[in-house]
Design a protein around this motif. Structure first.
Motif, PDB file in Angstrom:
ATOM      1  N   ASP A 219       1.130  -1.073  -0.150  1.00  0.00           N
ATOM      2  CA  ASP A 219      -0.078  -0.032  -0.111  1.00  0.00           C
ATOM      3  C   ASP A 219       0.907   1.058  -0.099  1.00  0.00           C
ATOM      4  O   ASP A 219       0.808   2.195   0.989  1.00  0.00           O
ATOM      5  CB  ASP A 219      -0.785  -0.074   1.427  1.00  0.00           C
ATOM      6  CG  ASP A 219      -2.099   0.862   0.809  1.00  0.00           C
ATOM      7  OD1 ASP A 219      -2.469   1.275  -0.180  1.00  0.00           O
ATOM      8  OD2 ASP A 219      -2.928   0.935   2.024  1.00  0.00           O
ATOM      9  N   ARG A 220       1.719   1.246  -0.987  1.00  0.00           N
ATOM     10  CA  ARG A 220       2.761   2.341  -1.157  1.00  0.00           C
ATOM     11  C   ARG A 220       2.966   2.880  -2.695  1.00  0.00           C
ATOM     12  O   ARG A 220       2.648   1.902  -3.400  1.00  0.00           O
ATOM     13  CB  ARG A 220       4.134   2.066  -0.678  1.00  0.00           C
ATOM     14  CG  ARG A 220       4.229   1.569   1.118  1.00  0.00           C
ATOM     15  CD  ARG A 220       4.026   2.798   1.879  1.00  0.00           C
ATOM     16  NE  ARG A 220       4.950   3.597   1.649  1.00  0.00           N
ATOM     17  CZ  ARG A 220       6.488   3.531   2.197  1.00  0.00           C
ATOM     18  NH1 ARG A 220       6.759   2.446   2.940  1.00  0.00           N
ATOM     19  NH2 ARG A 220       7.219   4.273   1.876  1.00  0.00           N
ATOM     20  N   THR A 221       3.402   3.875  -2.750  1.00  0.00           N
ATOM     21  CA  THR A 221       3.801   3.993  -4.221  1.00  0.00           C
ATOM     22  C   THR A 221       5.089   3.349  -4.650  1.00  0.00           C
ATOM     23  O   THR A 221       5.909   3.250  -4.399  1.00  0.00           O
ATOM     24  CB  THR A 221       4.324   5.757  -4.402  1.00  0.00           C
ATOM     25  OG1 THR A 221       3.417   6.752  -3.563  1.00  0.00           O
ATOM     26  CG2 THR A 221       4.740   6.009  -5.795  1.00  0.00           C
ATOM     27  N   MET A 222       4.506   2.438  -5.854  1.00  0.00           N
ATOM     28  CA  MET A 222       5.451   1.309  -5.975  1.00  0.00           C
ATOM     29  C   MET A 222       5.829   1.636  -7.433  1.00  0.00           C
ATOM     30  O   MET A 222       5.308   1.724  -8.531  1.00  0.00           O
ATOM     31  CB  MET A 222       4.975  -0.021  -5.978  1.00  0.00           C
ATOM     32  CG  MET A 222       6.093  -1.149  -5.963  1.00  0.00           C
ATOM     33  SD  MET A 222       5.159  -2.777  -5.753  1.00  0.00           S
ATOM     34  CE  MET A 222       4.985  -2.957  -7.667  1.00  0.00           C
ATOM     35  N   ILE A 223       7.302   1.290  -7.781  1.00  0.00           N
ATOM     36  CA  ILE A 223       7.715   1.211  -9.138  1.00  0.00           C
ATOM     37  C   ILE A 223       8.289  -0.112  -9.667  1.00  0.00           C
ATOM     38  O   ILE A 223       8.878  -0.917  -8.941  1.00  0.00           O
ATOM     39  CB  ILE A 223       9.073   2.162  -9.144  1.00  0.00           C
ATOM     40  CG1 ILE A 223       8.690   3.621  -8.621  1.00  0.00           C
ATOM     41  CG2 ILE A 223       9.792   2.574 -10.336  1.00  0.00           C
ATOM     42  CD1 ILE A 223       9.855   4.299  -8.324  1.00  0.00           C
ATOM     43  N   LEU A 224       7.750  -0.603 -10.828  1.00  0.00           N
ATOM     44  CA  LEU A 224       8.354  -1.748 -11.357  1.00  0.00           C
ATOM     45  C   LEU A 224       9.553  -1.463 -12.189  1.00  0.00           C
ATOM     46  O   LEU A 224       9.155  -0.635 -13.315  1.00  0.00           O
ATOM     47  CB  LEU A 224       6.968  -2.298 -12.128  1.00  0.00           C
ATOM     48  CG  LEU A 224       7.496  -3.931 -12.543  1.00  0.00           C
ATOM     49  CD1 LEU A 224       7.850  -4.990 -11.493  1.00  0.00           C
ATOM     50  CD2 LEU A 224       6.139  -4.270 -13.505  1.00  0.00           C
ATOM     51  N   ALA A 225      10.429  -2.305 -12.106  1.00  0.00           N
ATOM     52  CA  ALA A 225      11.687  -2.083 -13.227  1.00  0.00           C
ATOM     53  C   ALA A 225      12.022  -3.683 -13.562  1.00  0.00           C
ATOM     54  O   ALA A 225      11.771  -4.482 -12.680  1.00  0.00           O
ATOM     55  CB  ALA A 225      12.653  -1.405 -12.544  1.00  0.00           C
ATOM     56  N   GLY A 226      12.732  -3.691 -14.586  1.00  0.00           N
ATOM     57  CA  GLY A 226      13.390  -4.838 -14.876  1.00  0.00           C
ATOM     58  C   GLY A 226      12.919  -5.613 -16.189  1.00  0.00           C
ATOM     59  O   GLY A 226      11.702  -6.225 -15.932  1.00  0.00           O
TER      60      GLY A 226
END
Length: 195
Positions: free
Chosen positions: A139-146
């Motif tokens: 429940d947080r600002t999440m960044i997806l990478a990779g």
């Protein structure tokens, strides 16, 4: 709507491409990698960057003093921290006015992190995809990478539902940023999906 960070910008054509495609974040790598830029280069490139695009500096186990010097020179708005970063170090950067992205590589995200953004990544610019099904929802600002590309970004967003997606090598051709791939990546990331 998902926001997009294009990372590893190195030359004026890269800046032009992110401006035209209307990226939300521009990433400058200050850690040893094939995308590394000097502070002078980053500042020169940014004179052409759309001021609405937030500037992210990528660091690996960098000293807080060095990160703050780059921030105070006007090169970054956000520090992306790979490697070990303590809550005290994160707080020190935040007190100076920086936002902080804490990166978790192939491991459980710590939802108690005090960083402004939490990033889950498959490894520093490895180009490998994560198992999206296994990415925990926090429940947080999440960044997806990779390992993200124009071809798989829609599926990744549907499965993980991140707030922000981050790409570097996935929008390159022959080791250079490809304006068409950047445009397609952002278009595909921002298309609204009705399930």
């Amino acid at each position: 709507m998902v926001k997009v960070k294009i990372c590893g910008l190195m030359e004026p054509a890269d800046i032009q491409a992110v401006n035209e495609a209307q990226a939300d974040f521009a990433g400058f790598v200050f850690a040893k990698s094939r995308h590394v830029v000097s502070l002078a280069t980053a500042l020169a490139l940014q004179t052409h960057l759309n001021p609405n695009i937030q500037k992210v500096g990528v660091f690996v186990n960098e000293s807080i003093a060095d990160i703050l010097a780059i921030y105070q020179a006007g090169a970054i708005d956000i520090a992306q921290l790979h490697g070990k970063s303590t809550p005290e170090e994160i707080a020190e950067l935040q007190r100076a006015g920086l936002k902080v992205i804490q990166v978790f590589e192939r491991q459980a995200i710590d939802p108690k992190s005090t960083a402004d953004y939490l990033m889950v990544d498959s490894g520093k610019g490895s180009g490998q995809s994560l198992n999206w099904q296994a990415v925990p929802h926090v429940d947080r600002t999440m960044i997806l990478a990779g390992g993200l590309t124009p071809d798989n970004i829609s599926q990744a967003i549907q499965i993980v539902q991140p707030d922000i997606v981050d790409v570097s090598s996935g929008v390159e051709s022959d080791g250079k940023k490809d304006p068409n791939k950047i445009m397609n990546f952002i278009k595909n990331a921002k298309e609204e999906y009705v399930l």
